[in-house]
Enzyme design. Structure first.
Site, PDB file in Angstrom:
ATOM      1  N   ARG A 223       0.892   5.641  -2.808  1.00 52.08           N
ATOM      2  CA  ARG A 223       0.353   4.770  -3.856  1.00 52.08           C
ATOM      3  C   ARG A 223       1.113   5.086  -5.140  1.00 52.08           C
ATOM      4  O   ARG A 223       1.752   6.140  -5.269  1.00 52.08           O
ATOM      5  CB  ARG A 223      -1.138   5.051  -4.071  1.00 52.08           C
ATOM      6  CG  ARG A 223      -1.996   4.575  -2.926  1.00 52.08           C
ATOM      7  CD  ARG A 223      -3.444   4.987  -3.112  1.00 52.08           C
ATOM      8  NE  ARG A 223      -4.097   4.286  -4.222  1.00 52.08           N
ATOM      9  CZ  ARG A 223      -5.338   4.563  -4.633  1.00 52.08           C
ATOM     10  NH1 ARG A 223      -6.037   5.507  -4.036  1.00 52.08           N
ATOM     11  NH2 ARG A 223      -5.876   3.888  -5.630  1.00 52.08           N
ATOM     12  N   HIS A 224       1.025   4.188  -6.116  1.00 50.79           N
ATOM     13  CA  HIS A 224       1.556   4.444  -7.460  1.00 50.79           C
ATOM     14  C   HIS A 224       0.826   5.646  -8.074  1.00 50.79           C
ATOM     15  O   HIS A 224      -0.257   6.041  -7.607  1.00 50.79           O
ATOM     16  CB  HIS A 224       1.311   3.195  -8.311  1.00 50.79           C
ATOM     17  CG  HIS A 224      -0.122   2.766  -8.238  1.00 50.79           C
ATOM     18  ND1 HIS A 224      -1.107   3.344  -9.010  1.00 50.79           N
ATOM     19  CD2 HIS A 224      -0.762   1.870  -7.428  1.00 50.79           C
ATOM     20  CE1 HIS A 224      -2.270   2.803  -8.708  1.00 50.79           C
ATOM     21  NE2 HIS A 224      -2.101   1.910  -7.733  1.00 50.79           N
ATOM     22  N   ASN A 230      -7.121   2.772 -13.276  1.00 52.47           N
ATOM     23  CA  ASN A 230      -7.711   3.748 -12.336  1.00 52.47           C
ATOM     24  C   ASN A 230      -8.629   4.712 -13.092  1.00 52.47           C
ATOM     25  O   ASN A 230      -9.687   5.093 -12.591  1.00 52.47           O
ATOM     26  CB  ASN A 230      -6.631   4.613 -11.654  1.00 52.47           C
ATOM     27  CG  ASN A 230      -5.857   3.903 -10.564  1.00 52.47           C
ATOM     28  OD1 ASN A 230      -4.664   4.156 -10.370  1.00 52.47           O
ATOM     29  ND2 ASN A 230      -6.528   3.028  -9.836  1.00 52.47           N
ATOM     30  N   ARG A 273       2.574  -0.644 -12.306  1.00 51.56           N
ATOM     31  CA  ARG A 273       2.274   0.738 -11.922  1.00 51.56           C
ATOM     32  C   ARG A 273       3.159   1.262 -10.796  1.00 51.56           C
ATOM     33  O   ARG A 273       3.428   2.463 -10.737  1.00 51.56           O
ATOM     34  CB  ARG A 273       0.778   0.910 -11.611  1.00 51.56           C
ATOM     35  CG  ARG A 273       0.164  -0.066 -10.610  1.00 51.56           C
ATOM     36  CD  ARG A 273      -1.364   0.012 -10.740  1.00 51.56           C
ATOM     37  NE  ARG A 273      -2.137  -0.731  -9.745  1.00 51.56           N
ATOM     38  CZ  ARG A 273      -2.391  -2.039  -9.808  1.00 51.56           C
ATOM     39  NH1 ARG A 273      -1.868  -2.781 -10.760  1.00 51.56           N
ATOM     40  NH2 ARG A 273      -3.147  -2.616  -8.878  1.00 51.56           N
ATOM     41  N   GLU A 293      -1.032  -5.423  -4.694  1.00 52.43           N
ATOM     42  CA  GLU A 293      -2.363  -5.038  -4.226  1.00 52.43           C
ATOM     43  C   GLU A 293      -3.182  -6.266  -3.813  1.00 52.43           C
ATOM     44  O   GLU A 293      -2.916  -7.400  -4.276  1.00 52.43           O
ATOM     45  CB  GLU A 293      -3.082  -4.249  -5.330  1.00 52.43           C
ATOM     46  CG  GLU A 293      -4.458  -3.707  -4.966  1.00 52.43           C
ATOM     47  CD  GLU A 293      -4.511  -2.909  -3.654  1.00 52.43           C
ATOM     48  OE1 GLU A 293      -4.015  -3.406  -2.609  1.00 52.43           O
ATOM     49  OE2 GLU A 293      -5.082  -1.808  -3.652  1.00 52.43           O
ATOM     50  N   HIS A 359       0.095   0.055  -2.971  1.00 53.37           N
ATOM     51  CA  HIS A 359      -1.292   0.153  -3.424  1.00 53.37           C
ATOM     52  C   HIS A 359      -2.200   0.464  -2.239  1.00 53.37           C
ATOM     53  O   HIS A 359      -1.809   0.272  -1.089  1.00 53.37           O
ATOM     54  CB  HIS A 359      -1.706  -1.186  -4.048  1.00 53.37           C
ATOM     55  CG  HIS A 359      -0.751  -1.656  -5.104  1.00 53.37           C
ATOM     56  ND1 HIS A 359      -0.959  -1.442  -6.441  1.00 53.37           N
ATOM     57  CD2 HIS A 359       0.446  -2.312  -5.014  1.00 53.37           C
ATOM     58  CE1 HIS A 359       0.056  -1.954  -7.133  1.00 53.37           C
ATOM     59  NE2 HIS A 359       0.917  -2.486  -6.288  1.00 53.37           N
TER      60      HIS A 359
HETATM   61  O1  F6P Z   1      -9.068   0.982  -6.789  1.00 49.38           O
HETATM   62  C1  F6P Z   1      -7.697   0.842  -6.591  1.00 49.38           C
HETATM   63  C2  F6P Z   1      -7.379  -0.327  -5.696  1.00 49.38           C
HETATM   64  O2  F6P Z   1      -6.008  -0.317  -5.440  1.00 49.38           O
HETATM   65  C3  F6P Z   1      -7.820  -1.689  -6.241  1.00 49.38           C
HETATM   66  O3  F6P Z   1      -6.881  -2.313  -7.083  1.00 49.38           O
HETATM   67  C4  F6P Z   1      -8.074  -2.474  -4.969  1.00 49.38           C
HETATM   68  O4  F6P Z   1      -8.873  -3.608  -5.171  1.00 49.38           O
HETATM   69  C5  F6P Z   1      -8.743  -1.411  -4.142  1.00 49.38           C
HETATM   70  O5  F6P Z   1      -8.086  -0.204  -4.437  1.00 49.38           O
HETATM   71  C6  F6P Z   1      -8.662  -1.674  -2.645  1.00 49.38           C
HETATM   72  O6  F6P Z   1      -9.529  -0.788  -1.977  1.00 49.38           O
HETATM   73  P1  F6P Z   1     -10.897  -1.331  -1.353  1.00 49.38           P
HETATM   74  O7  F6P Z   1     -10.469  -2.351  -0.358  1.00 49.38           O
HETATM   75  O8  F6P Z   1     -11.518  -0.106  -0.735  1.00 49.38           O
HETATM   76  O9  F6P Z   1     -11.748  -1.932  -2.431  1.00 49.38           O
END
Ligand code: F6P
Length: 406
Positions: A223-224, A230, A273, A293, A359
Site C-alpha cells: 500500500r502507499h 488515513n 499517495r 482504490e 491501495h
Molecule cells: O481505508 C483505506 C482504504 O484504502 C479506503 O480508501 C478504501 O475505501 C478502503 O481502504 C477499502 O477497504 P474496505 O473494503 O475494507 O472498506
C-alpha cells in the site's frame, strides 16, 4: 456468480501432452485465472485419482502401453475422474480442467463423445516441448517431490520418470483432429496454434496463454505510505502523504535497493499517495488508473462511523456481502477485479520483477489472484500500511513473505 459472460458456461478444458510438459502448471494457472474472474472452476488431476485409488507405488512398467493390466487400471481411473467431472458440472460447475496426458486419438475421441453427450463444450490444450533442459528441470522440480517417488533416491526417480515418458512417447499422437477445438502451445509459448476457437471464454484462454512464461521473478505488493486522510480514518479521496507516510516512502526505496537483484518495473495508481510513495525509488513508476482504490461513490471521504450513522442500510449491506456490494455511484470489489484484469495479464507477461504500489482493496484483489484464493475470502484480509508483501513463484504457486518496514 460474479462473471460477466451472458450465456451459461459449460466448458471442459482437456489437457494433452507427454508427462513433464507443464500440463499441471497450465491447468492450475487457467483455473486460478478463471476462479478469480468469478467462474466456478475445478481441476481434475488424474495422477491424484490414480494415487488415491491405486496407491503411489507404481514404477514405469505400469505405464507401458503394452502392459494390459496397467492400461486397464489407468483407463478405469481416467473414466472415474471423467464421471466425477460430469457430476460436478451437472451440479453447477462451469469450467472443468481435465488434467491427464490424453495422448492418443482414441482417448481424446472418448473424452469428446462423453462430453458431447452431456452438452459440455471441449477445448483441448496440448503442450509440446522438446527442450531437454526444460523437461529435466520440470522433472526435478515437480516429480521428485511427488508421492510417486517418496523414499526413492533422486537419480533413480529421474531414471524411472524418463522411462515413464518413453512409454507414453511410443503411443503419442499429437493433436491434429479436424473439427476439434484446440490450442497447441509449443516450447512454452514460442509458438501458439489456435484451431477452431469459438466463443468468449476460449478466446480469453488463448489470450491468457499467449502471455504466460516460466521465468521466475518476485512480485512485491505494497500500500502507499500513510496519507493525511488515513490519519483521520477517512476512506478514498486523493490526499498526499503524512510525514510518517513519507518516511515509509524512504524505507521502501531502501528495501528495494537491498532486495531487488534486478531493477523492478514499478507500477502505481494515478492517486497522489501512491505516486508520492514511489518518489525515492530510482526508477520512475508507470501509473495505471486500473490500480486506483475502490471508488466509494457517495461515501468517498467519509469515516466508517459516519457511513454507519448516516447510511445504516448501506453499511449493513456492505457487511453482509462485501464482494458484491457496490457503493452508490461507486464500485464493488467485483468491479475492481474486472478492471484489474489487464494488470494481471501484464504482470504475467512481464519477465522482470514488479513492484505494485496501490491501495487496500486493490491489493486484496491482486493478492487473491496471485495466491490462488477465493476473492470472497480476501475482501476482509489485513493488508497493513508500511508493509511489503513479497510473492515468490514456486513450481505451481507463489510463496508469501511479509516485511513490516515501520
Ligand atoms: O481505508 C483505506 C482504504 O484504502 C479506503 O480508501 C478504501 O475505501 C478502503 O481502504 C477499502 O477497504 P474496505 O473494503 O475494507 O472498506
Amino acid at each position: 456468480m460474479g462473471h460477466y459472460t451472458p450465456e451459461k458456461v459449460s466448458l471442459v478444458v482437456c489437457l494433452v501432452g507427454l508427462p513433464a510438459r507443464g500440463k499441471t502448471f497450465i491447468g492450475r494457472k487457467i483455473a486460478r485465472y478463471l476462479t478469480w474472474l468469478g467462474y466456478n472452476t475445478r481441476v481434475f488431476n488424474i495422477g491424484d485419482y490414480r494415487r488415491q485409488r491405486l496407491g503411489s507405488h507404481h514404477r514405469h512398467d505400469f505405464f507401458d502401453p503394452s502392459n494390459p493390466e496397467g492400461a486397464r487400471a489407468r483407463n478405469e481411473v481416467a473414466q472415474a475422474a471423467l464421471m466425477d467431472l460430469a457430476e460436478w458440472m451437472r451440479s453447477g460447475g462451469e469450467v472443468a480442467i481435465y488434467d491427464a496426458t490424453n495422448t492418443t486419438r482414441a482417448r481424446r475421441h472418448h473424452v469428446l463423445e462423453f462430453c458431447k453427450a452431456r452438452n459440455l463444450e471441449v477445448l483441448f490444450i496440448e503442450s509440446i516441448c522438446e527442450d531437454p533442459t526444460i523437461i529435466e528441470a520440470n522433472v526435478r522440480e515437480t516429480k521428485l517431490s511427488s508421492p510417486d517417488y517418496a523414499n526413492v533416491e533422486p537419480d533413480e526417480a529421474v531414471r524411472d520418470f524418463r522411462a515413464r515418458i518413453d512409454h507414453y512417447a511410443r503411443a503419442y499422437e499429437p493433436i491434429h483432429e479436424e473439427g476439434y477445438s484446440y490450442i497447441k502451445l509449443i516450447d512454452v509459448g514460442r509458438i501458439l496454434v489456435a484451431h477452431l476457437i469459438d466463443g468468449y471464454l476460449p478466446g480469453r484462454i488463448v489470450f491468457f496463454l499467449m502471455n504466460l512464461h516460466i521465468v521466475r521473478r518476485p512480485i512485491w505488493l505494497t500500500r502507499h505510505g500513510e496519507s493525511k486522510l488515513n490519519t483521520e480514518g477517512r476512506i478514498g479521496g486523493d490526499a498526499g502523504l503524512s510525514p510518517l507516510g513519507d518516511q515509509y516512502a524512504q524505507k521502501l526505496s531502501e528495501f528495494m535497493r537491498e532486495h531487488a537483484i534486478r531493477p523492478p518495473r514499478v507500477w502505481c495508481s494515478t492517486l497522489q499517495r501512491t505516486l508520492q510513495t514511489c518518489r525515492y525509488l530510482p526508477m520512475p513508476p508507470v501509473q495505471w488508473s486500473a490500480l486506483n482504490e475502490i471508488d466509494a461513490g457517495v461515501c468517498d471521504g467519509m469515516t466508517y462511523d459516519e457511513i454507519q450513522a448516516q447510511m445504516p442500510d448501506e453499511f449493513s449491506a456492505r457487511q453482509t456481502d462485501k464482494l458484491h456490494y457496490r457503493y452508490p455511484r461507486g464500485e464493488s470489489y467485483e468491479d475492481v477485479i474486472v478492471r484489474l484484469e489487464p494488470v494481471i495479464i501484464e504482470a504475467e507477461r512481464q519477465r522482470e520483477p514488479v513492484l505494485i504500489v496501490a491501495h487496500q482493496a486493490v491489493l486484496r484483489a491482486l493478492y487473491a489472484y496471485f495466491m490462488d484464493k477465493d476473492p470472497d475470502s480476501c475482501v476482509r484480509m489485513e493488508i497493513p500500511l508500511h508493509t511489503v508483501l513479497e510473492l515468490t513463484p514456486g513450481p505451481y504457486a507463489f510463496e508469501e513473505k511479509r516485511y513490516h518496514l515501520m
